[in-house]
Design a protein around this motif. Structure first.
Motif, PDB file in Angstrom:
ATOM      1  N   ALA A 140       0.838  -1.204   0.000  1.00  0.00           N
ATOM      2  CA  ALA A 140       0.000   0.000   0.000  1.00  0.00           C
ATOM      3  C   ALA A 140       0.872   1.252   0.000  1.00  0.00           C
ATOM      4  N   GLU A 141       1.965   1.206   0.726  1.00  0.00           N
ATOM      5  CA  GLU A 141       2.907   2.331   0.758  1.00  0.00           C
ATOM      6  C   GLU A 141       3.536   2.550  -0.612  1.00  0.00           C
ATOM      7  N   TRP A 142       3.929   1.475  -1.268  1.00  0.00           N
ATOM      8  CA  TRP A 142       4.561   1.597  -2.574  1.00  0.00           C
ATOM      9  C   TRP A 142       3.577   2.132  -3.608  1.00  0.00           C
ATOM     10  N   LEU A 143       2.317   1.705  -3.502  1.00  0.00           N
ATOM     11  CA  LEU A 143       1.287   2.233  -4.394  1.00  0.00           C
ATOM     12  C   LEU A 143       1.122   3.731  -4.185  1.00  0.00           C
ATOM     13  N   GLU A 217      -1.136 -11.825  -5.288  1.00  0.00           N
ATOM     14  CA  GLU A 217      -2.460 -11.623  -4.695  1.00  0.00           C
ATOM     15  C   GLU A 217      -2.461 -10.455  -3.714  1.00  0.00           C
ATOM     16  N   LEU A 218      -1.413 -10.316  -2.934  1.00  0.00           N
ATOM     17  CA  LEU A 218      -1.311  -9.178  -2.023  1.00  0.00           C
ATOM     18  C   LEU A 218      -1.174  -7.868  -2.795  1.00  0.00           C
ATOM     19  N   LEU A 219      -0.466  -7.897  -3.915  1.00  0.00           N
ATOM     20  CA  LEU A 219      -0.371  -6.702  -4.757  1.00  0.00           C
ATOM     21  C   LEU A 219      -1.746  -6.305  -5.292  1.00  0.00           C
ATOM     22  N   ARG A 220      -2.541  -7.289  -5.705  1.00  0.00           N
ATOM     23  CA  ARG A 220      -3.898  -7.006  -6.191  1.00  0.00           C
ATOM     24  C   ARG A 220      -4.734  -6.359  -5.090  1.00  0.00           C
ATOM     25  N   LYS A 221      -4.662  -6.920  -3.905  1.00  0.00           N
ATOM     26  CA  LYS A 221      -5.441  -6.388  -2.791  1.00  0.00           C
ATOM     27  C   LYS A 221      -5.022  -4.971  -2.439  1.00  0.00           C
ATOM     28  N   ALA A 222      -3.745  -4.652  -2.656  1.00  0.00           N
ATOM     29  CA  ALA A 222      -3.247  -3.299  -2.377  1.00  0.00           C
ATOM     30  C   ALA A 222      -3.712  -2.299  -3.425  1.00  0.00           C
ATOM     31  N   GLY A 223      -4.148  -2.791  -4.588  1.00  0.00           N
ATOM     32  CA  GLY A 223      -4.627  -1.897  -5.638  1.00  0.00           C
ATOM     33  C   GLY A 223      -3.818  -1.901  -6.912  1.00  0.00           C
ATOM     34  N   PHE A 224      -2.756  -2.701  -6.972  1.00  0.00           N
ATOM     35  CA  PHE A 224      -1.974  -2.813  -8.207  1.00  0.00           C
ATOM     36  C   PHE A 224      -2.768  -3.593  -9.260  1.00  0.00           C
ATOM     37  N   GLN A 225      -2.511  -3.273 -10.525  1.00  0.00           N
ATOM     38  CA  GLN A 225      -3.220  -3.930 -11.614  1.00  0.00           C
ATOM     39  C   GLN A 225      -2.234  -4.381 -12.695  1.00  0.00           C
ATOM     40  N   ASN A 226      -2.772  -5.103 -13.681  1.00  0.00           N
ATOM     41  CA  ASN A 226      -1.956  -5.609 -14.799  1.00  0.00           C
ATOM     42  C   ASN A 226      -0.712  -6.338 -14.291  1.00  0.00           C
ATOM     43  N   ILE A 227      -0.912  -7.263 -13.382  1.00  0.00           N
ATOM     44  CA  ILE A 227       0.199  -7.958 -12.725  1.00  0.00           C
ATOM     45  C   ILE A 227       0.699  -9.100 -13.610  1.00  0.00           C
ATOM     46  N   ILE A 228       2.005  -9.129 -13.822  1.00  0.00           N
ATOM     47  CA  ILE A 228       2.647 -10.159 -14.633  1.00  0.00           C
ATOM     48  C   ILE A 228       3.687 -10.880 -13.775  1.00  0.00           C
ATOM     49  N   ILE A 229       3.613 -12.208 -13.762  1.00  0.00           N
ATOM     50  CA  ILE A 229       4.625 -13.031 -13.093  1.00  0.00           C
ATOM     51  C   ILE A 229       5.537 -13.621 -14.164  1.00  0.00           C
ATOM     52  N   ASP A 230       6.814 -13.366 -14.062  1.00  0.00           N
ATOM     53  CA  ASP A 230       7.805 -13.834 -15.034  1.00  0.00           C
ATOM     54  C   ASP A 230       8.776 -14.767 -14.316  1.00  0.00           C
TER      55      ASP A 230
END
Length: 265
Positions: A140-143, A217-230
């Motif tokens: 949340a802080e990083w967002l 999943e935690l990034l999604r809950k924080a509000g991040f979008q378009n998440i890519i796992i490489d």
């Protein structure tokens, strides 16, 4: 230097800070921390450009910057880099390595940066997330401090759970040493530091291993979008393997290591 005594009034976060302060003196001696070849440097550049593009003067915050390895990579690519770490001994080494470059290093906490809202185009970190006490609050802080449209790039791994192939390789390594065909590989931590590391790992949020899907999943809950796992880290791992010794080099490519890109819309 001994670690904090069991039952002391050190908080877990203070223990983590003290541990990495102790590790600073030898941190760059380990393959996988410092970069030991131009092939590896090129592989890191490729990964960064793949997900973030060239810097073109964009502002980048390297959280838990340590001795400045990733900050230097980002500077190579034209980002306007600030490195942040809460271990002053790490920062001292980073500043020495970055002499002559336009990189700012400052003391700060990755979970509570005190940076302004909507300030950075890019946030990057390597091997930070597994150490977080409260990753939900950190994300949340990083967002908050990313500009709209800004990206985060996380490079991390599950350093708890080994794969079946990795366990098989470890058995071969142990057998080889017992038969006298191989010697212990790369720098080993002292017993005290290993004990401290295990104690910290058992109490952080990802004590069961920082799996990419759980981080995403935690990034999604924080509000991040378009998440890519490489999970294609092969070029980096091949370059590192040349300096890890036979068995650790083989094991490196079997581990659950990854990069995650996410965007603040």
């Amino acid at each position: 230097m001994d670690g904090p005594a069991i039952g002391s009034n050190f908080s877990l976060r203070e223990e983590i800070k003290a541990y990495w302060s102790q590790r600073a003196a030898t941190f760059d001696q380990s393959p996988g921390h410092e970069i030991f070849s131009e092939d590896e440097r090129a592989a890191w550049h490729r990964l960064i450009v793949k997900h973030l593009g060239k810097g073109k003067g964009r502002t980048a915050l390297d959280l838990a910057s340590g001795t400045g390895v990733v900050s230097l990579l980002m500077d190579d690519l034209g980002f306007n880099v600030t490195g942040m770490d809460w271990a002053e001994p790490m920062l001292e080494r980073a500043r020495d390595k970055a002499k002559g470059r336009n990189i700012t290093f400052r003391l700060g906490d990755a979970e509570s940066t005190m940076e302004p809202d909507n300030h950075y185009d890019v946030i990057v970190n390597r091997h930070l997330v597994w150490t977080l006490v409260d990753p939900a609050a950190a994300f949340a802080e990083w967002l908050r401090i990313l500009k709209p449209g800004g990206c985060i790039l996380i490079v991390d791994g599950d350093f708890v759970n080994s794969t079946p192939l990795e366990r098989f390789i470890q058995k071969l390594s142990n057998l080889s040493r017992r038969l006298g065909f191989a010697h212990p590989e790369t720098m080993q931590l002292s017993q005290q530091l290993m004990k401290t590391h295990q104690s910290i790992l058992s109490r952080v949020h990802f004590s069961g291993g920082a799996r990419a899907e759980a981080v995403a999943e935690l990034l999604r809950k924080a509000g991040f979008q378009n998440i890519i796992i490489d999970t294609d880290m092969r070029r980096i791992h091949r370059a590192q393997a040349r300096h890890l010794g036979l068995w650790k080099g083989l094991a490196r490519g079997t581990q659950h290591r990854y990069a995650i890109k996410a965007i603040k819309l």
